[in-house]
Design a protein around this motif. Structure first.
Motif, mmCIF file in Angstrom:
data_model
loop_
_atom_site.group_PDB
_atom_site.id
_atom_site.type_symbol
_atom_site.label_atom_id
_atom_site.label_comp_id
_atom_site.label_asym_id
_atom_site.label_seq_id
_atom_site.Cartn_x
_atom_site.Cartn_y
_atom_site.Cartn_z
ATOM 1 N N MET A 274 0.837 -1.201 0.000
ATOM 2 C CA MET A 274 0.000 0.000 0.000
ATOM 3 C C MET A 274 0.873 1.254 0.000
ATOM 4 O O MET A 274 0.615 2.200 -0.748
ATOM 5 N N ARG A 275 1.906 1.280 0.842
ATOM 6 C CA ARG A 275 2.792 2.440 0.906
ATOM 7 C C ARG A 275 3.525 2.638 -0.409
ATOM 8 O O ARG A 275 3.583 3.753 -0.947
ATOM 9 N N PHE A 276 4.087 1.580 -0.931
ATOM 10 C CA PHE A 276 4.926 1.660 -2.120
ATOM 11 C C PHE A 276 4.130 2.061 -3.359
ATOM 12 O O PHE A 276 4.614 2.816 -4.206
ATOM 13 N N LEU A 277 2.888 1.596 -3.455
ATOM 14 C CA LEU A 277 2.093 1.825 -4.664
ATOM 15 C C LEU A 277 1.133 3.004 -4.541
ATOM 16 O O LEU A 277 0.888 3.700 -5.532
ATOM 17 N N SER A 278 0.536 3.199 -3.380
ATOM 18 C CA SER A 278 -0.363 4.345 -3.140
ATOM 19 C C SER A 278 -1.223 4.625 -4.379
ATOM 20 O O SER A 278 -1.090 5.657 -5.029
ATOM 21 N N ILE A 279 -2.122 3.715 -4.693
ATOM 22 C CA ILE A 279 -2.794 3.748 -6.000
ATOM 23 C C ILE A 279 -3.746 4.930 -6.169
ATOM 24 O O ILE A 279 -4.067 5.296 -7.303
ATOM 25 N N VAL A 280 -4.237 5.519 -5.086
ATOM 26 C CA VAL A 280 -4.995 6.768 -5.212
ATOM 27 C C VAL A 280 -3.968 7.891 -5.254
ATOM 28 O O VAL A 280 -3.287 8.153 -4.272
ATOM 29 N N HIS A 281 -3.837 8.537 -6.417
ATOM 30 C CA HIS A 281 -2.780 9.528 -6.601
ATOM 31 C C HIS A 281 -2.820 10.609 -5.522
ATOM 32 O O HIS A 281 -1.809 10.941 -4.912
ATOM 33 N N ALA A 282 -4.004 11.189 -5.352
ATOM 34 C CA ALA A 282 -4.142 12.341 -4.469
ATOM 35 C C ALA A 282 -5.445 12.251 -3.696
ATOM 36 O O ALA A 282 -6.431 11.693 -4.180
ATOM 37 N N ALA A 283 -5.440 12.799 -2.496
ATOM 38 C CA ALA A 283 -6.662 12.847 -1.704
ATOM 39 C C ALA A 283 -7.667 13.795 -2.350
ATOM 40 O O ALA A 283 -7.310 14.641 -3.181
ATOM 41 N N VAL A 284 -8.929 13.651 -1.978
ATOM 42 C CA VAL A 284 -9.950 14.596 -2.419
ATOM 43 C C VAL A 284 -9.508 15.999 -2.003
ATOM 44 O O VAL A 284 -9.021 16.201 -0.889
ATOM 45 N N PRO A 285 -9.621 16.993 -2.880
ATOM 46 C CA PRO A 285 -9.146 18.341 -2.545
ATOM 47 C C PRO A 285 -9.781 18.894 -1.272
ATOM 48 O O PRO A 285 -10.915 18.550 -0.927
ATOM 49 N N ARG A 286 -9.024 19.735 -0.596
ATOM 50 C CA ARG A 286 -9.510 20.481 0.566
ATOM 51 C C ARG A 286 -9.482 21.974 0.250
ATOM 52 O O ARG A 286 -8.732 22.407 -0.628
ATOM 53 N N VAL A 287 -10.239 22.736 1.020
ATOM 54 C CA VAL A 287 -10.201 24.190 0.942
ATOM 55 C C VAL A 287 -9.841 24.731 2.319
ATOM 56 O O VAL A 287 -10.439 24.316 3.332
ATOM 57 N N HIS A 334 1.445 4.636 6.701
ATOM 58 C CA HIS A 334 1.327 5.325 5.415
ATOM 59 C C HIS A 334 0.000 6.085 5.320
ATOM 60 O O HIS A 334 -0.883 5.944 6.176
ATOM 61 N N VAL A 335 -0.120 6.876 4.255
ATOM 62 C CA VAL A 335 -1.353 7.636 4.025
ATOM 63 C C VAL A 335 -2.098 7.142 2.785
ATOM 64 O O VAL A 335 -2.941 7.845 2.242
ATOM 65 N N ALA A 336 -1.794 5.931 2.344
ATOM 66 C CA ALA A 336 -2.459 5.393 1.156
ATOM 67 C C ALA A 336 -3.962 5.226 1.376
ATOM 68 O O ALA A 336 -4.743 5.277 0.416
ATOM 69 N N PHE A 337 -4.374 5.002 2.617
ATOM 70 C CA PHE A 337 -5.797 4.948 2.960
ATOM 71 C C PHE A 337 -6.316 6.302 3.442
ATOM 72 O O PHE A 337 -7.426 6.398 3.956
ATOM 73 N N GLY A 338 -5.508 7.345 3.292
ATOM 74 C CA GLY A 338 -5.876 8.637 3.830
ATOM 75 C C GLY A 338 -5.475 8.753 5.292
ATOM 76 O O GLY A 338 -4.709 7.942 5.819
ATOM 77 N N HIS A 339 -6.025 9.776 5.952
ATOM 78 C CA HIS A 339 -5.679 10.034 7.348
ATOM 79 C C HIS A 339 -6.760 10.941 7.926
ATOM 80 O O HIS A 339 -7.391 11.714 7.213
ATOM 81 N N GLY A 340 -6.978 10.828 9.237
ATOM 82 C CA GLY A 340 -7.959 11.693 9.877
ATOM 83 C C GLY A 340 -9.372 11.159 9.728
ATOM 84 O O GLY A 340 -9.584 9.956 9.541
ATOM 85 N N VAL A 341 -10.350 12.054 9.795
ATOM 86 C CA VAL A 341 -11.749 11.623 9.801
ATOM 87 C C VAL A 341 -12.149 10.952 8.499
ATOM 88 O O VAL A 341 -13.129 10.196 8.455
ATOM 89 N N HIS A 342 -11.395 11.217 7.414
ATOM 90 C CA HIS A 342 -11.723 10.613 6.125
ATOM 91 C C HIS A 342 -10.858 9.391 5.810
ATOM 92 O O HIS A 342 -10.850 8.930 4.667
ATOM 93 N N HIS A 343 -10.155 8.871 6.815
ATOM 94 C CA HIS A 343 -9.416 7.623 6.613
ATOM 95 C C HIS A 343 -10.381 6.572 6.068
ATOM 96 O O HIS A 343 -11.517 6.446 6.529
ATOM 97 N N CYS A 344 -9.940 5.819 5.073
ATOM 98 C CA CYS A 344 -10.819 4.906 4.335
ATOM 99 C C CYS A 344 -11.633 4.004 5.255
ATOM 100 O O CYS A 344 -11.074 3.217 6.032
ATOM 101 N N LEU A 345 -12.953 4.118 5.156
ATOM 102 C CA LEU A 345 -13.859 3.311 5.976
ATOM 103 C C LEU A 345 -13.673 1.826 5.695
ATOM 104 O O LEU A 345 -13.743 0.987 6.596
ATOM 105 N N GLY A 346 -13.424 1.478 4.432
ATOM 106 C CA GLY A 346 -13.307 0.080 4.039
ATOM 107 C C GLY A 346 -11.915 -0.490 4.147
ATOM 108 O O GLY A 346 -11.670 -1.602 3.641
ATOM 109 N N ALA A 347 -10.994 0.212 4.805
ATOM 110 C CA ALA A 347 -9.613 -0.276 4.906
ATOM 111 C C ALA A 347 -9.524 -1.687 5.505
ATOM 112 O O ALA A 347 -8.772 -2.520 4.991
#
Length: 395
Positions: A274-287, A334-347
């Motif tokens: 998961m760390r090495f590949l991080s298949i989701v390029h970027a997290a959903v944008p924030r403002v 790693h952050v491949a599943f995201g981080h914080g409140v939006h960390h992947c629910l299905g991880a």
């Protein structure tokens, strides 16, 4: 008008398994970079691990809900946002996620493991019966998580070709926005029909549970949004990890052998892949909600921020020699599943599927090998989720 994948912004490009060299160079420079996203909107690009965790972990400073809706012809942005957890902030996000959390605990997912093992073995049997070569994407990587999420949600598996086609178009950044909007409406109409059936006769699946236990707490639009997100995320991410991860392991035969032979190697191997590949390029944008500072860079309130996950997971602040795949290293946060409140629910589900599928595949076919060298591999470029279009293998 379609866009060539090579013309997309750097933060959604790859060089085989790696982020582009230009992205890595940005990570090693001070401050943040001002870039444009795939829609041409200005944003700050975050590439360092510590900065990524800071942005992703602070929903009060960096909002998902304030990101302007993507304009799609014929699409009502508020209807499309309803139930989409990745497009919401607390308290709306908290209210809806709480309804689902119990279904994705490690303990609950562990109960699904025998059924996942059965599904994996059935597909391995079919591959063995057909003989080599096999396309790992169509014969193994895609159908397994698709069948699992269909059973979990209560989606007819016979519909898989249609929803897989729609899902792949929705995340394809090279397609014209009008076409993606049309597909989004078709997906919504399909999921609306499933939701209406669940309301009329709730089953034992996740949709039925939501209707029975929380029918008064969620709207029809929210149910459609929740189910749509889970259906797409539940098969696209794991399917691409299974295909891309298998190719990465086969390029490192010693590590494939370790995963095949040592049950204790499986869990850390999944985290390292998961760390090495991080298949989701970027997290959903924030403002940025107010004026702020990240990585020594001043960010004005209202500015958009993009977090490049693949670059952050290759930061030396996270791992020694981060550009090397090493399944023997201690599992990294790693952050491949995201981080914080939006960390992947299905991880937990994704981890269990990978921990079941990778060793089973390698044990069944110990001489597994790609038909083509990596230079000719059919990488899936230009999509929000990276992976393989096809992966011919022999044994």
């Amino acid at each position: 008008m379609s866009v060539d994948a090579s013309e997309l912004p750097l933060h959604v490009q790859r060089d085989q398994f790696d982020p582009p060299a230009e992205i890595s160079a940005l990570r090693d420079r001070p401050g943040l970079e001002r870039v444009h996203d795939s829609l041409g909107r200005e944003a700050w690009l975050v590439t360092r691990y510590d900065d990524a965790r800071e942005v992703l972990g602070d929903a009060t400073r960096f909002s998902n809900q304030r990101v302007p809706a993507v304009p799609m012809p014929g699409v009502d942005p508020e209807k499309m946002r309803a139930g989409q957890l990745l497009a919401l902030d607390p308290p709306d996000h908290t209210r809806l996620r709480r309804l689902l959390t119990g279904e994705f605990t490690v303990r609950r997912i562990r109960r699904l493991q025998p059924r996942v093992q059965e599904i994996v073995d059935e597909h391995l049997d079919a591959m063995a019966a057909a003989g080599p070569p096999a396309d790992l994407v169509t014969d193994f990587a895609l159908p397994i998580p698709s069948l699992v999420i269909c059973e979990l949600l209560g989606v007819p598996y016979d519909d898989r070709d249609d929803f897989q086609t729609r899902a792949s178009k929705q995340i394809d950044l090279t397609l014209p926005m009008a076409e993606r909007g049309k597909v989004a409406l078709e997906s919504r109409e399909y999921m609306g029909g499933l939701v209406d059936r669940a309301v009329a006769s709730p089953g034992d699946d996740l949709l039925g549970m939501l209707v029975r236990e929380h029918g008064d707490d969620v709207t029809r639009d929210e149910l459609i949004g929740i189910a749509s997100l889970l259906l797409i995320a539940g098969h696209e991410t794991t399917a691409n990890m299974l295909a891309l991860g298998t190719l990465a392991l086969l390029r490192h035969p010693d590590q494939a052998a370790l995963l095949r032979e040592d049950p204790d190697a499986v869990a850390p191997a999944v985290e390292e892949l998961m760390r090495f590949l991080s298949i989701v390029h970027a997290a959903v944008p924030r403002v940025a909600v107010d004026d702020s500072e990240v990585g020594g860079e001043r960010i004005a309130g209202g500015d958009m921020v993009l977090v490049q996950l693949a670059a952050a997971d290759r930061d030396r602040a996270l791992a020694d020699d981060p550009d090397q795949l090493d399944i023997g290293r201690a599992a990294a946060p790693h952050v491949a599943f995201g981080h914080g409140v939006h960390h992947c629910l299905g991880a937990p589900l994704a981890r269990m599927e990978m921990a079941t599928a990778f060793p089973a595949l390698l044990r069944r076919f110990p001489t597994l090998a790609p038909v083509h060298d990596v230079a000719r591999a059919d990488f899936r470029e230009g999509t929000f989720i990276y992976g393989m279009r096809s992966l011919p293998l022999t044994w």
